[in-house]
Design a protein around this motif. Sequence first.
Motif, PDB file in Angstrom:
ATOM      1  N   ALA A  29       0.537  -1.269   0.148  1.00 28.14           N
ATOM      2  CA  ALA A  29      -0.092   0.015   0.011  1.00 28.14           C
ATOM      3  C   ALA A  29       0.903   1.354  -0.069  1.00 28.14           C
ATOM      4  CB  ALA A  29      -0.982  -0.046   1.302  1.00 28.14           C
ATOM      5  N   SER A  30       2.184   1.271  -0.288  1.00 25.63           N
ATOM      6  CA  SER A  30       2.916   2.156  -0.112  1.00 25.63           C
ATOM      7  C   SER A  30       3.015   3.071  -1.451  1.00 25.63           C
ATOM      8  CB  SER A  30       4.479   1.840   0.257  1.00 25.63           C
ATOM      9  OG  SER A  30       4.601   1.273   1.461  1.00 25.63           O
ATOM     10  N   PRO A  31       3.397   4.293  -1.570  1.00 28.72           N
ATOM     11  CA  PRO A  31       3.378   4.947  -2.805  1.00 28.72           C
ATOM     12  C   PRO A  31       4.656   4.216  -3.549  1.00 28.72           C
ATOM     13  CG  PRO A  31       3.948   6.468  -1.001  1.00 28.72           C
ATOM     14  CD  PRO A  31       3.898   5.171  -0.332  1.00 28.72           C
ATOM     15  N   ASN A  32       4.202   4.029  -5.032  1.00 31.00           N
ATOM     16  CA  ASN A  32       5.444   3.672  -5.700  1.00 31.00           C
ATOM     17  C   ASN A  32       5.787   4.413  -7.051  1.00 31.00           C
ATOM     18  OD1 ASN A  32       5.992   1.594  -8.388  1.00 31.00           O
ATOM     19  ND2 ASN A  32       7.306   1.247  -6.570  1.00 31.00           N
ATOM     20  N   PHE A  33       7.147   4.678  -7.073  1.00 31.66           N
ATOM     21  CA  PHE A  33       7.333   5.723  -8.303  1.00 31.66           C
ATOM     22  C   PHE A  33       8.237   5.098  -9.204  1.00 31.66           C
ATOM     23  CE2 PHE A  33       6.981   7.818  -4.116  1.00 31.66           C
ATOM     24  CZ  PHE A  33       6.293   8.930  -4.275  1.00 31.66           C
ATOM     25  N   GLY A  34       8.401   3.514  -9.434  1.00 33.13           N
ATOM     26  CA  GLY A  34       8.904   2.966 -10.401  1.00 33.13           C
ATOM     27  C   GLY A  34       9.557   1.775 -10.037  1.00 33.13           C
ATOM     28  N   ALA A  35      10.424   1.285 -10.843  1.00 30.99           N
ATOM     29  CA  ALA A  35      11.151  -0.054 -10.545  1.00 30.99           C
ATOM     30  C   ALA A  35      12.506   0.070  -9.833  1.00 30.99           C
ATOM     31  CB  ALA A  35      11.532  -0.963 -11.971  1.00 30.99           C
ATOM     32  N   CYS A  36      12.675   1.447  -9.522  1.00 29.29           N
ATOM     33  CA  CYS A  36      13.831   2.200  -8.830  1.00 29.29           C
ATOM     34  C   CYS A  36      13.252   1.995  -7.205  1.00 29.29           C
ATOM     35  CB  CYS A  36      14.018   3.585  -9.228  1.00 29.29           C
ATOM     36  SG  CYS A  36      12.779   4.537  -8.938  1.00 29.29           S
ATOM     37  N   ASP A  37      12.140   1.589  -7.036  1.00 21.58           N
ATOM     38  CA  ASP A  37      11.492   1.588  -5.760  1.00 21.58           C
ATOM     39  C   ASP A  37      10.822   0.378  -5.366  1.00 21.58           C
ATOM     40  OD1 ASP A  37       9.848   2.879  -3.668  1.00 21.58           O
ATOM     41  OD2 ASP A  37       8.750   3.917  -4.890  1.00 21.58           O
ATOM     42  N   LEU A  38      11.519  -0.547  -5.594  1.00 28.21           N
ATOM     43  CA  LEU A  38      10.786  -2.013  -5.271  1.00 28.21           C
ATOM     44  C   LEU A  38      10.297  -2.148  -3.757  1.00 28.21           C
ATOM     45  CD1 LEU A  38      13.288  -3.964  -7.574  1.00 28.21           C
ATOM     46  CD2 LEU A  38      10.767  -3.574  -7.875  1.00 28.21           C
ATOM     47  N   ALA A  39       9.441  -2.667  -3.511  1.00 27.41           N
ATOM     48  CA  ALA A  39       9.043  -2.803  -1.892  1.00 27.41           C
ATOM     49  C   ALA A  39       9.721  -3.885  -1.306  1.00 27.41           C
ATOM     50  CB  ALA A  39       7.453  -3.235  -2.095  1.00 27.41           C
ATOM     51  N   ILE A  40      10.996  -3.927  -1.352  1.00 32.16           N
ATOM     52  CA  ILE A  40      12.045  -4.941  -0.933  1.00 32.16           C
ATOM     53  C   ILE A  40      11.791  -5.210   0.661  1.00 32.16           C
ATOM     54  CG2 ILE A  40      14.267  -5.966  -0.814  1.00 32.16           C
ATOM     55  CD1 ILE A  40      14.568  -4.913  -3.781  1.00 32.16           C
ATOM     56  N   ASP A  41      11.894  -4.032   1.121  1.00 34.19           N
ATOM     57  CA  ASP A  41      11.993  -3.960   2.581  1.00 34.19           C
ATOM     58  C   ASP A  41      10.585  -4.689   3.222  1.00 34.19           C
ATOM     59  OD1 ASP A  41      14.287  -2.487   2.911  1.00 34.19           O
ATOM     60  OD2 ASP A  41      13.306  -0.560   3.175  1.00 34.19           O
ATOM     61  N   GLU A  42       9.301  -4.323   2.671  1.00 35.22           N
ATOM     62  CA  GLU A  42       8.287  -4.933   2.767  1.00 35.22           C
ATOM     63  C   GLU A  42       8.180  -6.527   2.662  1.00 35.22           C
ATOM     64  OE1 GLU A  42       5.098  -2.801   0.801  1.00 35.22           O
ATOM     65  OE2 GLU A  42       5.960  -0.765   1.546  1.00 35.22           O
ATOM     66  N   ALA A  43       8.757  -6.759   1.325  1.00 41.09           N
ATOM     67  CA  ALA A  43       8.638  -8.361   0.979  1.00 41.09           C
ATOM     68  C   ALA A  43       9.624  -8.982   2.117  1.00 41.09           C
ATOM     69  CB  ALA A  43       9.361  -8.370  -0.372  1.00 41.09           C
ATOM     70  N   ARG A  44      10.774  -8.639   2.428  1.00 49.13           N
ATOM     71  CA  ARG A  44      11.670  -9.093   3.318  1.00 49.13           C
ATOM     72  C   ARG A  44      10.841  -9.448   4.818  1.00 49.13           C
ATOM     73  NH1 ARG A  44      16.821  -6.750   1.209  1.00 49.13           N
ATOM     74  NH2 ARG A  44      17.518  -8.688  -0.276  1.00 49.13           N
ATOM     75  N   ASN A  45      10.450  -8.303   5.209  1.00 49.23           N
ATOM     76  CA  ASN A  45       9.691  -8.252   6.589  1.00 49.23           C
ATOM     77  C   ASN A  45       8.498  -9.379   6.655  1.00 49.23           C
ATOM     78  OD1 ASN A  45      10.632  -6.194   8.755  1.00 49.23           O
ATOM     79  ND2 ASN A  45      10.411  -4.809   6.902  1.00 49.23           N
ATOM     80  N   LEU A  46       7.759  -9.404   5.568  1.00 54.18           N
ATOM     81  CA  LEU A  46       6.871 -10.502   5.284  1.00 54.18           C
ATOM     82  C   LEU A  46       7.219 -11.796   4.966  1.00 54.18           C
ATOM     83  CD1 LEU A  46       4.213  -8.481   3.275  1.00 54.18           C
ATOM     84  CD2 LEU A  46       3.889  -9.089   5.487  1.00 54.18           C
ATOM     85  N   LYS A  47       8.766 -11.739   4.695  1.00 52.99           N
ATOM     86  CA  LYS A  47       9.373 -13.247   4.399  1.00 52.99           C
ATOM     87  C   LYS A  47       8.566 -13.864   2.996  1.00 52.99           C
ATOM     88  CE  LYS A  47      11.285 -14.047   9.075  1.00 52.99           C
ATOM     89  NZ  LYS A  47      11.042 -12.892   9.478  1.00 52.99           N
ATOM     90  N   VAL A  48       8.266 -13.217   2.107  1.00 53.02           N
ATOM     91  CA  VAL A  48       7.367 -13.715   0.810  1.00 53.02           C
ATOM     92  C   VAL A  48       8.723 -14.311   0.251  1.00 53.02           C
ATOM     93  CG1 VAL A  48       5.629 -12.231   1.233  1.00 53.02           C
ATOM     94  CG2 VAL A  48       7.512 -11.522  -0.243  1.00 53.02           C
ATOM     95  N   GLU A  49       8.135 -14.925  -0.622  1.00 51.71           N
ATOM     96  CA  GLU A  49       9.124 -15.645  -1.822  1.00 51.71           C
ATOM     97  C   GLU A  49       9.249 -15.044  -2.853  1.00 51.71           C
ATOM     98  OE1 GLU A  49       7.711 -19.839  -2.503  1.00 51.71           O
ATOM     99  OE2 GLU A  49       7.021 -19.572  -0.422  1.00 51.71           O
ATOM    100  N   LYS A  50       8.263 -14.077  -3.217  1.00 53.72           N
ATOM    101  CA  LYS A  50       8.443 -13.476  -4.658  1.00 53.72           C
ATOM    102  C   LYS A  50       7.875 -12.015  -4.558  1.00 53.72           C
ATOM    103  CE  LYS A  50       7.541 -15.214  -8.844  1.00 53.72           C
ATOM    104  NZ  LYS A  50       6.467 -15.697  -9.755  1.00 53.72           N
ATOM    105  N   LEU A  51       8.385 -10.971  -5.045  1.00 55.86           N
ATOM    106  CA  LEU A  51       7.852  -9.710  -5.264  1.00 55.86           C
ATOM    107  C   LEU A  51       7.312  -9.372  -6.792  1.00 55.86           C
ATOM    108  CD1 LEU A  51       7.005  -6.779  -4.284  1.00 55.86           C
ATOM    109  CD2 LEU A  51       9.281  -6.129  -4.842  1.00 55.86           C
TER     110      LEU A  51
END
Lengths: 303, 303
Positions: A29-51
């Motif tokens: 649900a975060s703002p996103n400004f492009g592929a320079c701005d991947l939700a990697i912190d969120e993905a890591r915190n959630l321990k998901v397998e893929k973004l």
Amino acid sequence: MQFPEGLKQHALEYAVQLEKEGNEVFISASPNFGACDLAIDEARNLKVEKLIHFGHGEFHKVDFNVQYIEFYMDVPLDILPSSLELLKDYKTIGLVTTIQHVRQLEKIKEFYEANGKTVVMGKPYGFAKVPGQILGCDIGSAASIDSKVDAHVYFGGGMFHPLGALLATKKPFVVVDPFETRTEQIDRYREIYRKRSRGKVLSALEAKKFGILLSTKNGQNNTELAKILKQKIEKSDLNAEILVANTFDFNSVDNLMEFDSFVNTACPRIAIDDTDRTSKPLLSSDELMEVLRMKEELKQSYK
Amino acid sequence: MQFPEGLKQHALEYAVQLEKEGNEVFISASPNFGACDLAIDEARNLKVEKLIHFGHGEFHKVDFNVQYIEFYMDVPLDILPSSLELLKDYKTIGLVTTIQHVRQLEKIKEFYEANGKTVVMGKPYGFAKVPGQILGCDIGSAASIDSKVDAHVYFGGGMFHPLGALLATKKPFVVVDPFETRTEQIDRYREIYRKRSRGKVLSALEAKKFGILLSTKNGQNNTELAKILKQKIEKSDLNAEILVANTFDFNSVDNLMEFDSFVNTACPRIAIDDTDRTSKPLLSSDELMEVLRMKEELKQSYK
């Protein structure tokens, strides 16, 4: 799953589909400004397998499993004839657009050629991938051909993309916007933004404490540049600290009240588009260097 | 280094000191809402060795090297006499404050006792540590003694902290604010917020698609609760997806246009304080359960 603002309206629909296929899904649900701005912190915190990142191709390699789903949009081209009047004095035109419409570039080129123009598409500097494509941080497709064309045409929506290309070129610049059915020459903004930049530089001449903005976004993180700028400022006997965030919230930045001026090292557009969001001068690194040069000049002149 | 909004004005001063001692320093420019909201993502991205968090004690154990520097502020107590008129009908009073002023609690207690009151300080539920201390998410120090007192006194600045305690109690509630030199009985807000809550529940009755807000902040991350709520919503034949962010930007949340209502699992205060920041009903988990119960009731009544 992560979507840029314009595609967030379809997020639920995609999520439901993926869940039907047996996946567990979270939506950023975060703002996103492009592929320079991947939700990697969120993905890591959630321990998901893929973004799964929608709307942009890969910006650069990252240390996470990311699937890019590009988003192309073929829009009607019936706006094109109304741009010919604005272009009547120009023979050779440069053509740029966003990733959404790059598949329509060939048809747009054909239209202008059928109307007696020579059409040139430049190469991006590297972050954008397709000739004629521009990004907020890559206007190479326009800048690299500025000397070869009589005018530039941007095809697409909004002012964010053409503004960057406008400021990096000198030739007449026409926006052809199929969403607002609008054709407009936007050259006047060059002078407006030049004056704004000059105003920032002059108002930062008195600054003694500089806050250097450093983003943690995968494609906006310039830690080395931030450290170099800090050293340069300190060499001029001024204070500098590095201020870190993912997306900058300028209310919080302004709460760092001790700083007299901020220097951007994140998305280059921040020092152009967001200058009104803080009461302090928000400089690009080039503008900072100009400030330091002028400060030195002032010092010498008082000797 | 990380500072809550009110202490960000001293960030540079502390940074300069640490640099003099030979450290490399970065300052978090993100909003900070407490020790539940440590800048761990930023610290990990920067690969720093330690996060120094100013202004709050430890909230819970985290998997990162964090040093907490608590911040106490002794303010003048000459505001106290002006609160006696508002408290004249009450013999036993409960006393609460924020972490900043807990060291002054004993003196405040002595003042009221010298003026004929019996003073009670409750125990927090666990996130707050000191008797009499309240947090946005822990108003145990007030709620646990509500039945034993004739009135509550909050000593400190702002309305954020007393509002939480007010809504979790029933007795008369007086704010004694040494910063604004203000003493005020605030009981009327109970009814205002009760009506607001009821309004949200009723306007969510038509909702079919729920977005469950899940924060990645260390002390606000309730993934299990989010999953349970998703299941409960789906059991009622409605759609639910989990929406993830660190700090929620409600412009971006609203861009997720398909959702009819949002459900908060992050800081409990979001569903109280931030309801005006989105056009959709923003429910607490309790309010969601009420919505689902009423929807079921409606279904039964149509049979």
